[in-house]
Design an enzyme around this catalytic site. Sequence first.
Site, mmCIF file in Angstrom:
data_model
loop_
_atom_site.group_PDB
_atom_site.id
_atom_site.type_symbol
_atom_site.label_atom_id
_atom_site.label_comp_id
_atom_site.label_asym_id
_atom_site.label_seq_id
_atom_site.Cartn_x
_atom_site.Cartn_y
_atom_site.Cartn_z
ATOM 1 N N LYS A 121 0.980 -1.091 -0.102
ATOM 2 C CA LYS A 121 0.089 -0.093 0.124
ATOM 3 C C LYS A 121 0.815 1.121 0.076
ATOM 4 O O LYS A 121 0.746 2.140 -0.798
ATOM 5 C CB LYS A 121 -0.927 -0.015 1.278
ATOM 6 C CG LYS A 121 -1.958 1.243 1.250
ATOM 7 C CD LYS A 121 -2.952 0.816 2.500
ATOM 8 C CE LYS A 121 -2.220 1.527 3.772
ATOM 9 N NZ LYS A 121 -3.027 1.946 4.839
ATOM 10 N N ASP A 140 -6.775 1.184 1.236
ATOM 11 C CA ASP A 140 -6.897 1.536 2.696
ATOM 12 C C ASP A 140 -8.219 1.309 3.153
ATOM 13 O O ASP A 140 -9.135 0.366 2.623
ATOM 14 C CB ASP A 140 -6.615 3.056 2.779
ATOM 15 C CG ASP A 140 -7.669 3.877 2.435
ATOM 16 O OD1 ASP A 140 -8.697 3.446 1.515
ATOM 17 O OD2 ASP A 140 -7.567 5.126 2.764
#
Length: 212
Positions: A121, A140
């Site tokens: 991420k 997220d």
Amino acid sequence: MTRQKRAAFLVERLPAIYPTAHCELDYNSPLELLVATILSAQSTDRQVNKTTPSLFAAFPTVVAYAAATSEQIEHYIKSLGLFRNKAKNINAAASDIVSKHGGVVPRTLAELTALAGVGRKTANVVLGNAFGIDEGIVVDTHVMRLSQRLKLTTKKDAVKIESDLIKIIPRSHWTVFSHWLIWHGRRRCFARSPDCAGCELTDLCPSAEKIS
């Protein structure tokens, strides 16, 4: 409606709803974005943005981070959760950038994820926003929640969700698609009591009636 059709409609509609969607972490360089994203784990962007001005001023270069002790970095980020571990990771990542990458933040997923505190991420955030490289889709909590509510995926694991999304979202939109969903999650599709009545995507959302 198939996932592919729903995704296509979203890519058409979301730019009009959020024409200025962007990363809401404050930064002026790839290094600053990397550090800010490491700090954002289990912290809000707002909390991070309150912390980084003094941190960035104290450590203006990657060499400064590498030369510092973890305790010196900790001093500036104590208001954030997991600050001790984050300080260690920033120090270790900076040391590797200096010793292995000539002091320049790397521009590949493999090199970034090899750095301390950098998962897929974080690497996607840096690649997409600092370098304009659409290597993946940032998943997220907002992207995870909205992808599930919009039935773009049935998965619960972030990596599997990303795998589903990259199959139905054009690569040129991978970075901004995350921003669109994050902005919508922060402004309309809240985790609790989502504003379905005022939502611009109600007609595309299979979950609207269920969660309204």
